[in-house]
Scaffold this active site. Sequence first.
Site, mmCIF file in Angstrom:
data_model
loop_
_atom_site.group_PDB
_atom_site.id
_atom_site.type_symbol
_atom_site.label_atom_id
_atom_site.label_comp_id
_atom_site.label_asym_id
_atom_site.label_seq_id
_atom_site.Cartn_x
_atom_site.Cartn_y
_atom_site.Cartn_z
ATOM 1 N N LYS A 95 0.844 -1.202 0.000
ATOM 2 C CA LYS A 95 0.000 0.000 0.000
ATOM 3 C C LYS A 95 0.881 1.253 0.000
ATOM 4 O O LYS A 95 0.683 2.175 -0.781
ATOM 5 C CB LYS A 95 -0.899 -0.019 1.246
ATOM 6 C CG LYS A 95 -2.046 0.943 1.204
ATOM 7 C CD LYS A 95 -2.834 0.929 2.508
ATOM 8 C CE LYS A 95 -3.731 -0.289 2.660
ATOM 9 N NZ LYS A 95 -4.700 -0.151 3.789
ATOM 10 N N LYS A 107 1.953 -3.943 10.942
ATOM 11 C CA LYS A 107 0.576 -4.054 11.429
ATOM 12 C C LYS A 107 0.586 -4.692 12.794
ATOM 13 O O LYS A 107 1.466 -5.502 13.113
ATOM 14 C CB LYS A 107 -0.252 -4.932 10.490
ATOM 15 C CG LYS A 107 -1.737 -4.746 10.649
ATOM 16 C CD LYS A 107 -2.170 -3.416 10.044
ATOM 17 C CE LYS A 107 -3.625 -3.335 9.738
ATOM 18 N NZ LYS A 107 -3.865 -2.375 8.654
ATOM 19 N N THR A 191 -9.282 7.902 5.021
ATOM 20 C CA THR A 191 -9.424 6.652 4.263
ATOM 21 C C THR A 191 -10.689 6.713 3.410
ATOM 22 O O THR A 191 -10.663 6.379 2.215
ATOM 23 C CB THR A 191 -9.434 5.424 5.202
ATOM 24 O OG1 THR A 191 -8.348 5.540 6.120
ATOM 25 C CG2 THR A 191 -9.289 4.137 4.421
HETATM 26 N N1 GLU Z 1 -5.064 1.109 9.383
HETATM 27 C C1 GLU Z 1 -4.994 1.890 8.178
HETATM 28 C C2 GLU Z 1 -4.688 0.985 6.992
HETATM 29 O O1 GLU Z 1 -4.920 -0.198 7.022
HETATM 30 C C3 GLU Z 1 -4.057 3.070 8.309
HETATM 31 C C4 GLU Z 1 -2.645 2.746 8.663
HETATM 32 C C5 GLU Z 1 -1.785 3.958 8.999
HETATM 33 O O2 GLU Z 1 -2.289 5.068 8.974
HETATM 34 O O3 GLU Z 1 -0.598 3.744 9.288
HETATM 35 O O4 GLU Z 1 -4.294 1.438 5.953
#
Ligand code: GLU
Length: 416
Positions: A95, A107, A191
């Site tokens: 990503k 994560k 998001t």
């Molecule tokens: N939890 C979000 C994702 O899956 C954001 C992660 C972030 O901001 O570091 O993209």
Amino acid sequence: MSKENLNVFEQVQAQIKEACDILGLDNSYYEILKTPERAMEVGVPVRMDDGTVKTFIGYRSQHNTANGPAKGGIRFHPDVTFDEVKTLSMWMTFKCAVIGLPYGGGKGGITVDPTKLSKGEIERLARGFVRKLGDFIGPAVDIPAPDINTNPQIMAWMVDEYNTMKGFNNPGVITGKPVLIGGSLGRTEATGRGVALTVREACRAMNIDLKGAKVAVHGYGNVGSFAGLYLHNLGAKVVAALDLGGGAYNPAGLDAVELMEDSKPTRTVYGFPGSQSITADELFALDVDVLVLAALENTITMENQHLVKARLVAEGANGPVTTEAGKKLFERGIVILPDILCSAGGVTVSYFEWVQNLMNYYWPEQEVNEKLERNMVNAFNNLWKMAADKKVDMRTAAYLVAIRRVADAMKLYGWV
Ligand code: GLU
């Protein structure tokens, strides 16, 4: 027909292998990318309100740091497993690479049902987790953020715990903080905003008029509700929404602004005035232009992919369409906006938050939103062109772009 593989860890490994092969990369690249660089499991003992101690199991995984420190959220959910967290960290690597952020993938997660915990218990759990992670995280090491069932308040407790451990202020260790203590304007909505922007660009490329286009949203939480709101603001008609409490359907369109307000106290869209109830399968089968998937992994599988009628499927969640079901949808002419592009708005604004923290200089919301839009639109155009050039689906195109970026960095560092 053989049973579909719903193991997300194996699905992402197969996806990496396929992209490495198309790119003609030596097997050493796959050897490095097929598993996280580091991952840990911790037991977090929490003093419960009734005086007993209960230990919760938490995980943090750092998949690849060739492009920068690991980055990614922490989720609190009863179904969290080590494999799931590892997979989610792999998706974060790609990503960040798709958008061109200077980050690797990370994560975290705790196996817990937070609805069964008091506020104080959640605070002690969040603080205990950070104490266990210790030097495994840091502004130049690994930067957590919110994910499912975590929020700015929980991030604030986590930063406070980290600051206490270090003895000095470190706002850049975690993003998604409340704005008053170093969070970025626009982060909470980011998001969902990114999902809407990606859908807007895809509609433009596919000659779908977004004005009046019909949209159904599965998973009306933080991501889904803001995606619904912004698509509504762009002129689309949100006809259906569904969350854990149930679904709401109105063929004439649900007012997304009112829907957001109305569902706050009840925490569900179910029962929204003027709507009728709808199940998940009924929602997937609606004759809409856009289906937004903003809940969990493995939502659309080989079992239910035949229901989908939308022309465009937007993955606001991580991994909502299985690899196999995705290929079937592609064969049926349905375009999937893959998670590693479509849901990247959050981490993009997390990056802006971290930059603001590091330089201690804060931007107005308009600047954040403009930068987010530029990043999302550029990334979409890049993938759209790659998909057309290579005659592949958007997910494969996304993996090709992402793995190329990570592979080039690994090569420069001499890892391969
Ligand atoms: N939890 C979000 C994702 O899956 C954001 C992660 C972030 O901001 O570091 O993209």
